[in-house]
Write a protein that holds these residues in place. Sequence first.
Motif: not given
Length: 699
Positions: A554-561, A535-538, A469-478
């Motif tokens: 542009d940050a749209t996902i927060m993952v907390i382990e 935005k040099e790092i996704s 899911a994170v990969r897909r978000a990054i591919e969308r420019g998020e």
Amino acid sequence: MRPEILNPLFTDVTYLPGVGPKVAALIGKVAGPRIIDLLLTLPTGLIDRSSRPQILQAEEGQLVTLEITVEKHTPPPKGMSRIPYKVICSDQSGFITLAFFHARSDYLLKNLPQGATRLVSGKVERFSGGLQIVHPDHIVDPDNADALPLYEPVYPLTASLHSKTMRKAAQGAVERCPDLPEWLDPALVAREKWPTWPDAMRSAHHPESRLDLTGENVARQRLAYDELLSNQLALALIRQNRHRSAGRSLEGNNVLREAVRAALPFHLTTDQEKVLTEIFEDMAAATRMIRLVQGDVGSGKTVVALLALLCAIESGAQGALMAPTEILARQHYEFIAPLLAETNVSVELLTGRDKGQERQAKLSGLEKGYIDILIGTHAIFSEDVAYKDLGLIIVDEQHRFGVFQRLALQEKGVHADVLVMTATPIPRSLALTTYGDMDISQIREKPPGRKPVDTRALPLERLEDVTMAVRRAIERGEQVYWVCPMVEENADIELTAVETRFAHLQQSLGASVGLVHGKMKSAEKDAVVTAFYNKEISLLVATTVIEVGVNAPDATIMVIEHAERFGLAQLHQLRGRVGRGDRQSTCLLLYKANAKGELGETAKARLNVLRETDDGFLIAEEDLRLRGPGDFLGSAQSGFPDFRIADATKHKALLDMARDDSTLIISQDPALETGRGTALKTLLYLFTRDEAVKLLKSG
């Protein structure tokens, strides 16, 4: 000077019988180095030896006191030390064996002579079909029954500190309790049926039931109230001192504020307007302002700060805005500078990076008054930084600033006003005990248009689904945050180390992954966070160092382990890093499932609170209720008072009483000169609120 009557309590614990340097060092770990520290460390448990059954009535696992007759000694065969020395005993109902490993026979023959009657106390076990007590805690002659305590308090311990040693030391401390003058209102004492302070202390250290260990016990209530009253009275004295000390009126003509309001692409919320009214009234008054603005994540505190700064500049003074990190200071600067472009207000950024001529030029401009607003980290209050006329100091996210650090800050300017801002909603009880020297404003309303963050809880087993899911978000420019609770792997704790997760995600997702944690040097951290901001790092893999600070729209996902290991307030702060743009954002709480593949009931209840509301104030209250004040900010350096007896969450009613009482005391006896006032000074010294007493003398 501390009253002489208290001196015996403020001496080293080595003055107590049986406490040498080694024992003192151990007591210091659990209580503190002084006798008063030992007194304020109340029992946490109770050993109840009051049960006196006959032998055959004693139940397995029960702690009992038996009156027995010694029948027979059975030493182990020579050379077989692993077999215990047994003493067979009886009463009218039956027999019991006392078992001793590695025992000295002469000691046992002396203390348990055949045919003698003894009181023995210990835990009953069943062994080989019979009853036994292994190593009884007490063996006493019935003629000396008083030597066997029916109730023994249990204290906090550390390695090598024995319970008997700690009990004896605490008893010695209690015996040194002086008869102190009564500082409470007699009507209150009568109404609550409270004992005197020395009697309350003696009673609290001699519990006789489990109820005596609870906050409902009258002795403990009295002691908790004393501690809360010392806290509230100290804060009231600080407030009084501030109101008494000269300030300056910063009223302004509203010209700059109106210009900036017109340049804003949005209207202020009702809460922002209400808080600004409170701030402007404080600034216009002739006394010093010291106000706390609590605003939830994204509630618009920076705009409020800017308009307050402009009020000071309209009045001919300078303003300073201090942020906890360089990146946050830079973000404040980048937000504020464009809004001031059409005005003649000069704003500068000063951080630890400024060196040589560049730094010197800024310092010179500040001292000559060419710079109106200075933004930066704690560097803006370094010794070599001089202002021409500093009128307003704004401190952002410094909840680790204590009361007297706030007082010291005001001295940087001549009668400067102070505004403290925090995005950590503080529950009312902690606000009273910690920020009671300040006036408090709240911005609870969110600016219109902010979409709530979709919050979901998932088991760690779904890690690969989350990675995709994170990969897909990054591919969308998020952009994405990924938070882990530790820096390095630890064999003893099964938590994902941030470095291990970084390596895994970098391998899966490529080079656009950055790493930041608290053990990195400031310059390294800032470089990575700046790259993410630019935005040099996704994907930014981090520990909780990003809890306060980065504003990445542009940050749209927060993952907390291991979300179950974090406090609710902290999870809410982390969640607030996303949802700052116009896209829908998601917070994924990854948890470690139990053997059934589920989340434990308590952890589930906590995470459900987070899923059901985004009101930081409600979340903070629930977090405090679940975890207690000590862990509320996840840091021992939180600045919250370290209460020894009182609990701001459990003693809310006492806290309100103490606040009202201290307000009344200050109104009737501002210098604490009456009989009760003198006794109250003793109370302040007793709970080491010496600094507050000094304010009486300085004023």
